[in-house]
Scaffold this motif. Structure first.
Motif, PDB file in Angstrom:
ATOM      1  N   GLY A  95       0.820  -1.207   0.000  1.00 31.06           N
ATOM      2  CA  GLY A  95       0.000   0.000   0.000  1.00 31.06           C
ATOM      3  C   GLY A  95       0.846   1.245   0.000  1.00 31.06           C
ATOM      4  N   SER A  96       0.206   2.372   0.249  1.00 30.88           N
ATOM      5  CA  SER A  96       0.960   3.631   0.233  1.00 30.88           C
ATOM      6  C   SER A  96       0.589   4.482   1.445  1.00 30.88           C
ATOM      7  CB  SER A  96       0.677   4.398  -1.055  1.00 30.88           C
ATOM      8  OG  SER A  96      -0.657   4.844  -1.050  1.00 30.88           O
ATOM      9  N   LYS A  97       1.356   5.501   1.613  1.00 22.88           N
ATOM     10  CA  LYS A  97       1.180   6.380   2.764  1.00 22.88           C
ATOM     11  C   LYS A  97       0.576   7.704   2.293  1.00 22.88           C
ATOM     12  CE  LYS A  97       4.549   6.051   5.951  1.00 22.88           C
ATOM     13  NZ  LYS A  97       5.827   6.366   6.621  1.00 22.88           N
ATOM     14  N   ARG A 131      -6.202  -0.026  -1.147  1.00 15.05           N
ATOM     15  CA  ARG A 131      -5.853  -1.083  -0.190  1.00 15.05           C
ATOM     16  C   ARG A 131      -4.597  -0.705   0.593  1.00 15.05           C
ATOM     17  NH1 ARG A 131      -6.709  -6.941  -3.081  1.00 15.05           N
ATOM     18  NH2 ARG A 131      -8.935  -6.749  -3.443  1.00 15.05           N
ATOM     19  N   ARG A 132      -4.630  -1.048   1.849  1.00 16.06           N
ATOM     20  CA  ARG A 132      -3.489  -0.870   2.754  1.00 16.06           C
ATOM     21  C   ARG A 132      -2.917   0.561   2.695  1.00 16.06           C
ATOM     22  NH1 ARG A 132      -2.411  -5.765   0.500  1.00 16.06           N
ATOM     23  NH2 ARG A 132      -0.596  -5.057  -0.654  1.00 16.06           N
ATOM     24  N   LEU A 154     -13.538   3.935 -10.625  1.00 15.98           N
ATOM     25  CA  LEU A 154     -13.184   3.618 -12.012  1.00 15.98           C
ATOM     26  C   LEU A 154     -11.666   3.607 -12.199  1.00 15.98           C
ATOM     27  CD1 LEU A 154     -14.257   3.110 -14.869  1.00 15.98           C
ATOM     28  CD2 LEU A 154     -14.333   5.584 -15.214  1.00 15.98           C
ATOM     29  N   ALA A 155     -11.011   4.619 -11.629  1.00 20.38           N
ATOM     30  CA  ALA A 155      -9.553   4.705 -11.764  1.00 20.38           C
ATOM     31  C   ALA A 155      -8.885   3.513 -11.089  1.00 20.38           C
ATOM     32  CB  ALA A 155      -9.048   6.011 -11.155  1.00 20.38           C
ATOM     33  N   GLU A 156      -9.442   3.083  -9.970  1.00 23.46           N
ATOM     34  CA  GLU A 156      -8.863   1.927  -9.272  1.00 23.46           C
ATOM     35  C   GLU A 156      -9.014   0.662 -10.116  1.00 23.46           C
ATOM     36  OE1 GLU A 156     -10.524   0.968  -5.431  1.00 23.46           O
ATOM     37  OE2 GLU A 156      -8.560   0.274  -4.750  1.00 23.46           O
ATOM     38  N   ARG A 157     -10.193   0.501 -10.697  1.00 21.65           N
ATOM     39  CA  ARG A 157     -10.407  -0.671 -11.562  1.00 21.65           C
ATOM     40  C   ARG A 157      -9.453  -0.668 -12.752  1.00 21.65           C
ATOM     41  NH1 ARG A 157     -15.976   0.010 -10.778  1.00 21.65           N
ATOM     42  NH2 ARG A 157     -16.255   0.970 -12.826  1.00 21.65           N
ATOM     43  N   GLU A 158      -9.093   0.535 -13.190  1.00 20.89           N
ATOM     44  CA  GLU A 158      -8.228   0.656 -14.362  1.00 20.89           C
ATOM     45  C   GLU A 158      -6.743   0.644 -13.990  1.00 20.89           C
ATOM     46  OE1 GLU A 158      -9.006   0.646 -17.553  1.00 20.89           O
ATOM     47  OE2 GLU A 158     -11.143   0.419 -17.179  1.00 20.89           O
ATOM     48  N   GLY A 159      -6.462   0.405 -12.700  1.00 23.78           N
ATOM     49  CA  GLY A 159      -5.079   0.224 -12.284  1.00 23.78           C
ATOM     50  C   GLY A 159      -4.284   1.493 -12.038  1.00 23.78           C
ATOM     51  N   VAL A 160      -4.988   2.622 -11.867  1.00 26.45           N
ATOM     52  CA  VAL A 160      -4.275   3.885 -11.611  1.00 26.45           C
ATOM     53  C   VAL A 160      -3.637   3.869 -10.221  1.00 26.45           C
ATOM     54  CG1 VAL A 160      -4.597   6.385 -11.319  1.00 26.45           C
ATOM     55  CG2 VAL A 160      -5.722   5.188 -13.213  1.00 26.45           C
ATOM     56  N   ASP A 210      -6.824  10.671  -3.255  1.00 27.40           N
ATOM     57  CA  ASP A 210      -8.194  11.136  -3.491  1.00 27.40           C
ATOM     58  C   ASP A 210      -9.195  10.472  -2.542  1.00 27.40           C
ATOM     59  OD1 ASP A 210      -7.396  12.884  -5.428  1.00 27.40           O
ATOM     60  OD2 ASP A 210      -8.869  12.219  -6.921  1.00 27.40           O
ATOM     61  N   SER A 211      -8.907   9.255  -2.137  1.00 29.51           N
ATOM     62  CA  SER A 211      -9.801   8.586  -1.184  1.00 29.51           C
ATOM     63  C   SER A 211      -9.763   9.290   0.165  1.00 29.51           C
ATOM     64  CB  SER A 211      -9.386   7.124  -1.001  1.00 29.51           C
ATOM     65  OG  SER A 211      -9.516   6.453  -2.214  1.00 29.51           O
TER      66      SER A 211
END
Lengths: 360, 317
Positions: free
Chosen positions: B2-4, B266-267, B256-262, B237-238
């Motif tokens: 994940g990211s910070k 998660r985490r 949509l962006a998450e589904r497209e792998g942007v 953005d979340s």
């Protein structure tokens, strides 16, 4: 029937075109604009006589009068051309960019004997008219002090996604910035209180416009009333809100345009809309644009012009009125104190990015 | 992995807005917290603020030049003192950068920081077809953003109507990249706005995001004094959506962006300020309220003019 040609079919041209639909004894028969897109828009509104060059329209015998809504720097030439062609003229304010241009215009209008009026539509606001009536009646006694405020301008958003026209941001073609909004309130001061003299003026800017975007002006008048004028061009306000008011402080009381402005413009719009709907279904004339509160001013202004053309009477706002307003604005710039931000910037093209807290 | 996402606030918020020093401090703290370093010192850096129209940062509509100035300082202090930095924006339907840069204080800031201001509308464009949710989309992308070593998005934290007034969306870093489309009349993409936003983000994902929430915009501007930083657009953005009181799972551009792998939600590790406290301070703009006060009113007005023969003023045309 007065046959009108609209010269310039931008935002103001379209406003006058719409207003003309509700004016008695007049109809728009022609539109001139250098932009094909604007002409296409006029064509879609049912105008068949379309001209890229307004001079061609002026040569048409089918046009009796013109409404000129060109950029400020084109007013002098367009008005003198129209006068020479024998067309009666309503010109969107300001009359011109300078007293010198106004003098040329007055000379042409006199020489060719046409009716000419300047579009000072704020005089026709319902709230302004009612305040003027109260002032004229003596109900508030002698008005010693007055406040006139107008904050609006190009940052007010529109549904139409178009950039602000280049001439609007160009000091040379626009002329003095106060010719835009300051012109209205200075004219109102004159209209209420008579000849005006500039006592003091302070110009500043918040944005990096190539000129000032706020002004505080102190005026004196021949009737003795003093006026504090605040004008601003920095606000993002959303329709239908409108930051404009006149306050009169008299020896017998006080009065303000706010008293005659609906407290809730949405409720006002709903009520006026319902009334118009009833007028429509009972076959009476609607009160056009009354739901907006201030846009009917354009209909009344144009009606005043048309009536003057028809009867040969003096128009409600004369060339002299416009000229005098321009002269007062020149007086403002002659004595104004500039803020440090304005004074330090030779180009007036860069904004001081200093937050308000750090301003001196 | 994940990211910070880091959130830092200025000390002064109430009354007058925070000064440049406090803003710089908040930007530094936020960026330090995400602990990001480019793999190699970046030679070229592009920073993209959000300059929608000519309203300045105090309206909550555009990025504060002081935030961009602080990001420039950070890049030079931490990553490469000799980096060639550009602040980039493209003309839009109703906005011209030649007016926006000076009006909004970016000219002066660029002079002080010795960076260039670039209108990417004059850049060489790359046009690739990208598929988003099964739809083929081609948008012109400025080559500068494709080739730059380090791309930083500096969006504004806001929510507002766009797409011709027919939609209400949060506007943060995903939407900021819509402004990178190398075409003035971006309104042509409004019909499939979310897809267009995702298409740009797929092609030129920024390396770092620094969100200007010093003055944020909900139902009104609010002085949050907030900076959000991160490296994953979806994560940033979340968190921004939650600050503004929205569930990111219900924001189409994010899902949509998450589904497209942007990026991914998660985490995500959120560090620094308390998101719930910020959400309490943010004047949330509800979808229903927006539709009632804008779309519905406009529809009713248009119906009224048809029924009565009354006119619309040009402002509402």
């Amino acid at each position: 029937m007065i046959r009108i040609g609209v010269v310039g079919f931008g935002k103001m041209g379209r406003m006058h075109f719409k207003a003309a639909r509700y004016v008695r004894d007049a109809t728009v028969v022609a539109v001139a604009d250098g932009s094909q897109r604007a002409l296409d828009a006029a064509g879609r509104q049912g105008v068949t006589a379309l001209y890229e060059d307004y001079r061609e329209m002026l040569s048409s015998p089918a046009v009796d009068a013109v409404v000129i809504t060109l950029p400020n720097f084109m007013h002098e030439e367009a008005i003198t051309d129209a006068a020479r062609a024998g067309k009666h003229i309503l010109v969107e304010k300001p009359l011109a960019r300078s007293s010198e241009e106004c003098a040329h215009i007055a000379e042409a209008v006199d020489k060719w004997g046409v009716t000419a009026m300047v579009g000072h539509n704020y005089r026709f606001f319902p709230s302004v008219k009612r305040l003027k009536q109260e002032y004229d009646s003596g109900a508030i006694g002698d008005t010693v002090l007055s406040t006139l405020e107008l904050v609006s301008g190009p940052l007010v958003p529109s549904l139409e996604s178009r950039p602000i026209p280049n001439w609007y941001m160009d000091s040379e073609r626009m002329g003095f910035w106060l010719l835009d909004l300051g012109y209205h309130v200075i004219d109102l001061f004159r209209w209420f209180f008579g000849d005006a003299r500039v006592v003091h003026a302070y110009l500043d800017r918040h944005y990096g416009f190539p000129h000032e975007d706020s002004a505080a002006i102190l005026l004196d008048s021949s009737s003795g009333t003093k006026g504090t004028v605040h004008v601003g061009w920095f606000s993002k306000q959303i329709f239908p809100t409108f930051d404009f008011r006149i306050i009169l402080h008299g020896t017998a009381g006080f009065a303000s345009t706010d008293q005659y402005t609906p407290a809730n413009l949405r409720v006002h719009a709903a009520l006026e809309g319902t009334k118009n709907f009833m007028r429509r279904i009972t076959g009476r004339r609607i009160h056009p644009l009354s739901y907006t509160f201030y846009y009917p001013s354009y209909v009344e202004e144009l009606q005043g012009f048309v009536d003057s053309v028809r009867t040969g009477s003096q128009p409600p706002v004369t060339i002299q009125d416009g000229w005098e307003t321009v002269r007062i604005i020149e007086e403002v710039y002659g004595i104004a104190t500039l803020s440090p931000a304005l004074a330090q910037s030779a180009s007036l093209g860069q904004r001081e990015p200093v937050p308000q807290t750090e301003r001196t | 992995m994940g990211s910070k996402v880091a959130l830092a606030r200025t000390r002064t918020r109430e009354g007058n807005a925070a000064g440049s020093r406090e803003i710089r401090d908040a930007v530094y703290r936020a960026l330090d917290m995400i602990d990001y370093s480019p793999p190699t010192p970046p030679e070229t850096v592009a920073i993209k603020p959000n300059l929608r129209f000519y309203w300045d940062y105090s309206t909550g509509e555009t990025t504060d030049p002081r935030v961009v100035a602080a990001v420039i300082d950070y890049v030079r202090d931490r990553w490469n003192p000799a980096a060639l930095i550009s602040v980039v924006e493209t003309d839009a339907s109703a906005m011209r950068t030649r007016h926006a840069f000076p009006m909004l204080g970016f000219d002066r800031m660029a002079e002080e920081k010795a960076v260039s201001l670039v209108n990417l509308i004059g850049d060489e464009m790359i046009e690739r077809e990208v598929r988003v949710a099964g739809r083929a989309i081609t948008v012109p992308i400025p080559r500068t953003l494709n080739d730059v070593d380090l791309f930083i998005s500096c969006p504004k934290l806001k929510v507002g109507p766009y797409a011709d007034g027919n939609a209400l969306h949060i506007t943060c870093t995903l939407k900021n990249l819509f402004g990178c489309i190398g075409k003035r009349r971006k309104v042509v993409y409004h019909r499939h706005l979310d897809e267009a936003i995702v298409a740009v983000n797929k092609q030129i994902p920024p390396h770092v995001h620094v969100v200007d929430g010093i003055v944020a915009l909900g139902t009104r501007p609010v002085r949050l004094g907030l900076i959000i930083a991160g490296t994953d657009a979806i994560a940033v953005d979340s968190v921004a959506a939650r600050v503004m009181g929205y569930n990111p799972s219900r924001v189409k551009q994010i899902t949509l962006a998450e589904r497209e792998g942007v990026g991914t939600r998660r985490r995500v590790e959120t560090v620094g300020e308390d998101v719930r406290q910020l959400a309490r301070e943010f004047p949330k703009r509800g979808q229903m309220g927006f539709k009632l006060t804008w779309s519905l009113q406009l529809s009713m007005l248009r119906m009224y003019t048809r029924l009565t023969g009354d006119a619309l003023p040009p402002a509402l045309d």
